[in-house]
Design a protein around this motif. Structure first.
Motif, PDB file in Angstrom:
ATOM      1  N   SER A   1      -7.898   4.407   0.927  1.00  0.00           N
ATOM      2  CA  SER A   1      -8.633   3.196   2.061  1.00  0.00           C
ATOM      3  C   SER A   1      -9.058   2.262   1.272  1.00  0.00           C
ATOM      4  CB  SER A   1      -9.291   3.900   3.142  1.00  0.00           C
ATOM      5  OG  SER A   1     -10.682   4.806   2.758  1.00  0.00           O
ATOM      6  N   GLY A   2      -9.646   2.920   0.547  1.00  0.00           N
ATOM      7  CA  GLY A   2     -10.411   1.189  -0.793  1.00  0.00           C
ATOM      8  C   GLY A   2      -9.391   0.905  -1.092  1.00  0.00           C
ATOM      9  N   SER A   3      -8.045   1.593  -2.390  1.00  0.00           N
ATOM     10  CA  SER A   3      -7.609   0.683  -2.900  1.00  0.00           C
ATOM     11  C   SER A   3      -6.391   0.359  -1.937  1.00  0.00           C
ATOM     12  CB  SER A   3      -6.852   2.516  -3.299  1.00  0.00           C
ATOM     13  OG  SER A   3      -7.620   3.046  -4.294  1.00  0.00           O
ATOM     14  N   ARG A   4      -5.807   0.276  -0.918  1.00  0.00           N
ATOM     15  CA  ARG A   4      -5.722  -0.213  -0.074  1.00  0.00           C
ATOM     16  C   ARG A   4      -5.861  -1.853   0.798  1.00  0.00           C
ATOM     17  NH1 ARG A   4      -5.198   2.640   5.100  1.00  0.00           N
ATOM     18  NH2 ARG A   4      -7.265   0.902   5.991  1.00  0.00           N
ATOM     19  N   MET A   5      -7.425  -1.573   1.147  1.00  0.00           N
ATOM     20  CA  MET A   5      -8.422  -2.729   1.391  1.00  0.00           C
ATOM     21  C   MET A   5      -7.898  -3.641  -0.022  1.00  0.00           C
ATOM     22  SD  MET A   5     -12.247  -3.480   2.529  1.00  0.00           S
ATOM     23  CE  MET A   5     -11.722  -2.040   3.376  1.00  0.00           C
ATOM     24  N   LEU A   6      -7.951  -3.741  -1.150  1.00  0.00           N
ATOM     25  CA  LEU A   6      -8.060  -4.410  -2.215  1.00  0.00           C
ATOM     26  C   LEU A   6      -6.654  -4.635  -2.446  1.00  0.00           C
ATOM     27  CD1 LEU A   6     -10.138  -2.224  -5.049  1.00  0.00           C
ATOM     28  CD2 LEU A   6     -10.741  -4.261  -4.576  1.00  0.00           C
ATOM     29  N   ALA A   7      -5.753  -4.042  -1.925  1.00  0.00           N
ATOM     30  CA  ALA A   7      -4.155  -4.373  -2.559  1.00  0.00           C
ATOM     31  C   ALA A   7      -4.216  -5.967  -1.221  1.00  0.00           C
ATOM     32  CB  ALA A   7      -3.600  -3.555  -2.274  1.00  0.00           C
ATOM     33  N   VAL A   8      -4.922  -5.192   0.339  1.00  0.00           N
ATOM     34  CA  VAL A   8      -4.523  -6.549   1.370  1.00  0.00           C
ATOM     35  C   VAL A   8      -5.502  -7.702   0.808  1.00  0.00           C
ATOM     36  CG1 VAL A   8      -6.124  -6.607   3.471  1.00  0.00           C
ATOM     37  CG2 VAL A   8      -4.291  -4.763   2.724  1.00  0.00           C
ATOM     38  N   PHE A   9      -6.093  -7.799   0.178  1.00  0.00           N
ATOM     39  CA  PHE A   9      -6.801  -8.946  -0.331  1.00  0.00           C
ATOM     40  C   PHE A   9      -6.066  -9.818  -1.050  1.00  0.00           C
ATOM     41  CE2 PHE A   9     -11.091 -10.527  -3.411  1.00  0.00           C
ATOM     42  CZ  PHE A   9     -10.792 -10.829  -2.770  1.00  0.00           C
ATOM     43  N   GLU A  10      -5.278  -8.603  -2.147  1.00  0.00           N
ATOM     44  CA  GLU A  10      -4.426  -9.370  -3.163  1.00  0.00           C
ATOM     45  C   GLU A  10      -3.668 -10.374  -2.428  1.00  0.00           C
ATOM     46  OE1 GLU A  10      -3.920  -5.977  -6.785  1.00  0.00           O
ATOM     47  OE2 GLU A  10      -6.070  -6.932  -7.637  1.00  0.00           O
ATOM     48  N   ALA A  11      -2.939  -8.996  -1.497  1.00  0.00           N
ATOM     49  CA  ALA A  11      -1.756 -10.503  -1.344  1.00  0.00           C
ATOM     50  C   ALA A  11      -2.227 -11.778  -0.224  1.00  0.00           C
ATOM     51  CB  ALA A  11      -1.151  -8.881  -0.077  1.00  0.00           C
ATOM     52  N   VAL A  12      -3.223 -11.074   0.140  1.00  0.00           N
ATOM     53  CA  VAL A  12      -3.730 -12.610   0.870  1.00  0.00           C
ATOM     54  C   VAL A  12      -3.235 -13.995  -0.030  1.00  0.00           C
ATOM     55  CG1 VAL A  12      -5.410 -12.847   1.639  1.00  0.00           C
ATOM     56  CG2 VAL A  12      -4.699 -11.155   2.939  1.00  0.00           C
ATOM     57  N   ALA A  13      -4.477 -13.591  -1.482  1.00  0.00           N
ATOM     58  CA  ALA A  13      -4.303 -14.457  -2.556  1.00  0.00           C
ATOM     59  C   ALA A  13      -3.378 -14.428  -2.317  1.00  0.00           C
ATOM     60  CB  ALA A  13      -5.488 -14.062  -3.074  1.00  0.00           C
ATOM     61  N   GLY A  14      -2.825 -13.746  -2.991  1.00  0.00           N
ATOM     62  CA  GLY A  14      -1.083 -14.499  -3.687  1.00  0.00           C
ATOM     63  C   GLY A  14      -0.475 -14.924  -2.348  1.00  0.00           C
ATOM     64  N   ARG A  15      -0.412 -15.196  -1.394  1.00  0.00           N
ATOM     65  CA  ARG A  15       0.605 -15.479   0.171  1.00  0.00           C
ATOM     66  C   ARG A  15      -0.441 -16.659   0.930  1.00  0.00           C
ATOM     67  NH1 ARG A  15       4.380 -12.132   2.854  1.00  0.00           N
ATOM     68  NH2 ARG A  15       4.973 -14.158   3.608  1.00  0.00           N
ATOM     69  N   GLN A  16      -1.487 -16.636   0.831  1.00  0.00           N
ATOM     70  CA  GLN A  16      -1.983 -17.129   1.652  1.00  0.00           C
ATOM     71  C   GLN A  16      -1.476 -18.234   2.369  1.00  0.00           C
ATOM     72  OE1 GLN A  16      -5.980 -18.660   0.733  1.00  0.00           O
ATOM     73  NE2 GLN A  16      -5.437 -18.775  -1.912  1.00  0.00           N
TER      74      GLN A  16
ATOM     75  N   VAL B   1      -3.658  -2.115   8.303  1.00  0.00           N
ATOM     76  CA  VAL B   1      -3.710  -3.199   7.286  1.00  0.00           C
ATOM     77  C   VAL B   1      -5.298  -4.428   8.393  1.00  0.00           C
ATOM     78  CG1 VAL B   1      -3.246  -5.656   6.802  1.00  0.00           C
ATOM     79  CG2 VAL B   1      -2.206  -3.549   6.651  1.00  0.00           C
ATOM     80  N   GLN B   2      -5.013  -4.340   9.731  1.00  0.00           N
ATOM     81  CA  GLN B   2      -5.534  -5.291  10.618  1.00  0.00           C
ATOM     82  C   GLN B   2      -7.344  -4.572  10.165  1.00  0.00           C
ATOM     83  OE1 GLN B   2      -4.549  -7.897  13.280  1.00  0.00           O
ATOM     84  NE2 GLN B   2      -6.047  -7.976  12.649  1.00  0.00           N
ATOM     85  N   ARG B   3      -7.268  -3.659  10.665  1.00  0.00           N
ATOM     86  CA  ARG B   3      -8.868  -2.883  10.010  1.00  0.00           C
ATOM     87  C   ARG B   3      -9.800  -3.878   8.602  1.00  0.00           C
ATOM     88  NH1 ARG B   3      -6.473   2.074  12.570  1.00  0.00           N
ATOM     89  NH2 ARG B   3      -6.819   3.006  10.454  1.00  0.00           N
ATOM     90  N   ASP B   4      -8.842  -3.489   7.726  1.00  0.00           N
ATOM     91  CA  ASP B   4      -9.043  -4.262   6.392  1.00  0.00           C
ATOM     92  C   ASP B   4      -9.413  -5.622   6.279  1.00  0.00           C
ATOM     93  OD1 ASP B   4      -8.677  -1.463   5.201  1.00  0.00           O
ATOM     94  OD2 ASP B   4      -6.975  -2.226   5.099  1.00  0.00           O
ATOM     95  N   LEU B   5      -8.184  -6.219   7.027  1.00  0.00           N
ATOM     96  CA  LEU B   5      -8.401  -7.689   7.290  1.00  0.00           C
ATOM     97  C   LEU B   5      -9.431  -7.924   8.394  1.00  0.00           C
ATOM     98  CD1 LEU B   5      -4.554  -9.109   8.179  1.00  0.00           C
ATOM     99  CD2 LEU B   5      -6.049  -9.138   5.995  1.00  0.00           C
ATOM    100  N   MET B   6     -10.002  -7.330   9.150  1.00  0.00           N
ATOM    101  CA  MET B   6     -11.415  -7.750  10.337  1.00  0.00           C
ATOM    102  C   MET B   6     -12.522  -7.266   8.593  1.00  0.00           C
ATOM    103  SD  MET B   6     -10.325  -8.717  12.508  1.00  0.00           S
ATOM    104  CE  MET B   6     -11.822  -9.366  12.966  1.00  0.00           C
ATOM    105  N   THR B   7     -12.330  -6.052   8.322  1.00  0.00           N
ATOM    106  CA  THR B   7     -13.581  -5.710   7.615  1.00  0.00           C
ATOM    107  C   THR B   7     -13.868  -7.281   6.188  1.00  0.00           C
ATOM    108  OG1 THR B   7     -13.217  -3.864   7.558  1.00  0.00           O
ATOM    109  CG2 THR B   7     -14.405  -4.191   5.343  1.00  0.00           C
ATOM    110  N   LEU B   8     -12.542  -7.274   5.806  1.00  0.00           N
ATOM    111  CA  LEU B   8     -12.795  -8.501   5.000  1.00  0.00           C
ATOM    112  C   LEU B   8     -13.361 -10.226   5.142  1.00  0.00           C
ATOM    113  CD1 LEU B   8      -9.403  -7.685   2.595  1.00  0.00           C
ATOM    114  CD2 LEU B   8     -11.278  -6.927   1.673  1.00  0.00           C
TER     115      LEU B   8
END
Length: 234
Positions: free
Chosen positions: A8-23, A41-48
Motif C-alpha cells: 500500500s505504501g508503494s502504491r501511495m508513492l506511485a499515486v504521488f509521483e503520478a499526480v506530480a507528472g500529470r497535474q 487510489v481515492q484513499r491514497d489521494l485523501m491521505t496525501l
C-alpha cells in the motif's frame, strides 16, 4: 531474510509521483494509468491531501495537483549538490564560450534528472527546466553514458546489445543527438565519471540545428569533453 515490502505504501508513492507528472489529474485517470482500484487510489489521494502533499486544483474541479509543501523536499542529496556547485563555473564558462544552453544531469535510477541549467542568450534557444526527466533511450545523455557501463547493464538500459558506435563515443568522449528527440534541436553530451569509475552525471550542450551544424560538432564536443573531465574523478 528478505524484508517484506509495504504494497500500500508503494502504491501511495506511485499515486504521488503520478499526480506530480500529470497535474492536474483526477482519480479515474490515475486509477487507469496505474492499473489500480479506483477506491484505493481515492484513499491514497485523501491521505496525501490530509498530510498536505497534494491539494484540489483550483481551476479544475475534481482534480488534484501538488501542494506548495512539496517544495520542502526540494533539496538535493549531498553528493549531488556538491557536484552541482563544482559544475556551476564550468557551465558558465561553456555558455560564455559557445553561446548555447548548457546543463547538468545526474542519474536517478534508470533515467537522468536535470539539476542545473544556464540558458543561451540567443533569442532562439532550447531550455530544459530544472527537474525534467531525461530518458536513457535516444537522448544525448544516454548515448554518452551507455558506453561507460558494463555490457549487460548498458544492454538492459538501451534495450539492445552494444554496437560499434558505443566504442567510438567512448573514444571521442562525447555523443550527439541531432534532431532525434526534438526535431530541429541538437544536443551534445559528455559523461562525468567519479573516482570509482561510476557515472556521476553528464554535461549537455543544446541549441537549434542551424547554429549547431554538423561541422561544429567536433569542436563543441571536444569543449564539452574537456569540461566533463574537469568534473570527473570528484
Amino acid at each position: 531474510m528478505a524484508v517484506k515490502r509495504n504494497a500500500s505504501g508503494s502504491r501511495m508513492l506511485a499515486v504521488f509521483e503520478a499526480v506530480a507528472g500529470r497535474q492536474p489529474v483526477g482519480v479515474s485517470a490515475l486509477a487507469r494509468d496505474l492499473a489500480a482500484d479506483k477506491s484505493a487510489v481515492q484513499r491514497d489521494l485523501m491521505t496525501l491531501a490530509d498530510a498536505g502533499w497534494i491539494r484540489p486544483a483550483p481551476a479544475a474541479p475534481g482534480q488534484w495537483e501538488l501542494a506548495p509543501h512539496v517544495l520542502s523536499l526540494a533539496r538535493a542529496p549531498h553528493s549531488t549538490e556538491a557536484l552541482r556547485q563544482r559544475a556551476r563555473p564550468v557551465l558558465e564558462h561553456l555558455r560564455r564560450d559557445t553561446g548555447e544552453t548548457v546543463y547538468l544531469t545526474v542519474p536517478d535510477g534508470d533515467r537522468f534528472i536535470v539539476i542545473d541549467a544556464l540558458e543561451s542568450f540567443h533569442m532562439l534557444r532550447m531550455v530544459p527546466p530544472v527537474g525534467i526527466v531525461v530518458p536513457i533511450a535516444g537522448s544525448a545523455t544516454g548515448r554518452a553514458v551507455l558506453p561507460w557501463l558494463n555490457e549487460a547493464e548498458a544492454a538492459r538500459l538501451a534495450g539492445s546489445a552494444p554496437d560499434g558506435e558505443w566504442g567510438e563515443t567512448r573514444r571521442r568522449g562525447y555523443a550527439v543527438n541531432d534532431g532525434d528527440m526534438v526535431p530541429g534541436a541538437v544536443a551534445l553530451a559528455s559523461a562525468i565519471i567519479d573516482r570509482e569509475g561510476r557515472i556521476a552525471g553528464s554535461l549537455v550542450l543544446t541549441g537549434p540545428a542551424e547554429r549547431i551544424a554538423p561541422e561544429r560538432h567536433a569542436e563543441l564536443g571536444q569543449r564539452l569533453r574537456a569540461a566533463a573531465m574537469q568534473l570527473s574523478g570528484g
